[in-house]
Scaffold this motif. Structure first.
Motif: not given
Length: 295
Positions: A79-81, A139-149, A231-237
């Motif tokens: 996900v980070s490239g 949800p995992d990809i949402i989380e990983w994107r939330a901390f990547g580029p 929505v849960s992933a959006a709230l928890q990351v």
């Protein structure tokens, strides 16, 4: 405090995410054995150390132990490239680099394939797939994107998606009121109130996520229900969209309470309005994704 509230607050402090904490992945170092250079995988060696810090939320679908850690590490790198599209992933090389068995590698790649991140084909092997093939609602990809580029894009997209989903869910839920659901939503607001008073942001966020997930699940629309995990992933990351849910505030608590009251009165319009007010962007909040929380 109700028994449920006490149980929720206790569980919120003790729940084990089942994922590696800061530095835990370092227990499984890359191989330093002779011949490593021939593998020609510079991306393994240049991995951002911050990647090992992500993933505080429970993620049973990733599994635990080495399998879960490898899924997380490889997923973050894709996900980070760091592992670009069409890059070959050779199980033997991954096993050497992360010092894990072929079984662990094989099962981890299967999980990533299910998420659309990699593809395995006969006579071609396993390769990284382009972003257009990823399951961006996972949800995992949402989380990983939330901390990547792609953190800024993820922030905007999550905010827009929530604005699409949640006001409608609140309106629909007002027509499907059940006493036990009303009680549980009220319990979540009570927990949030206690957490706010105690400065316990972690418990507040967990109760908040439970509130929004439950609300979507009782909207009476099975397709919307499948989106509750998003929505849960959006709230928890950490670094999610800047909304009234992001920070424990009295205003956020009031809007949650108004939603519960509207549902109890079967007033769909009031429930939708209260949800829109809750999701209103705070212009004074700096739109910068904070670093992952340590807890």
């Amino acid at each position: 405090m109700s028994t449920l509230a006490h149980t929720m607050m206790t569980a919120a402090r003790s729940t084990d995410s089942g994922l590696a904490g800061p530095g835990e992945l370092d227990r499984y170092p890359y191989s330093d054995s002779p011949g490593t250079e021939r593998l020609g995988l510079p991306a393994w060696e240049n991995t951002d150390q911050e990647l090992g810090r992500v993933g505080r939320r429970a993620a049973g679908n990733r599994g635990r132990g080495l399998h879960g850690q490898l899924v997380q590490q490889l997923g973050q790198m894709i996900v980070s490239g760091d592992l670009g599209a069409d890059r070959p992933l050779v199980p033997e090389e991954i096993g050497q680099r992360f010092e894990v068995s072929r079984t662990v590698v094989r099962e981890s790649l299967r999980v990533l394939e299910a998420k659309g991140l990699v593809s395995a084909r006969p006579n071609v092997g396993t390769r990284v797939r382009p972003v257009s093939d990823w399951n961006l609602l996972d949800p995992d990809i949402i989380e990983w994107r939330a901390f990547g580029p792609q953190r800024d894009d993820q922030r905007r997209e999550l905010s827009e998606l929530r604005w699409t989903i949640e006001p409608l869910a609140a309106r629909l839920a007002a027509g499907h009121g059940r006493e036990e659901v009303q009680q549980r939503l009220g319990d979540m607001v009570e927990i949030m109130g206690h957490a706010l008073a105690q400065g316990d942001s972690l418990t507040f966020s967990r109760a908040d996520a439970e509130f929004h997930s439950l609300l979507i699940q009782v909207a009476g629309n099975r397709m919307l229900e499948h989106l509750s995990g998003i929505v849960s992933a959006a709230l928890q990351v950490s670094g999610g969209p800047v909304t009234g849910c992001d920070r424990p505030t009295e205003a956020s608590l009031v809007h949650h309470g108004r939603i519960v009251d509207a549902l109890a009165a079967a007033d769909g319009t009031a429930a939708e309005t209260a949800m829109r007010q809750l999701l209103t962007v705070h212009p004074e909040v700096e739109r910068v994704v904070p670093a992952p929380r340590e807890h």
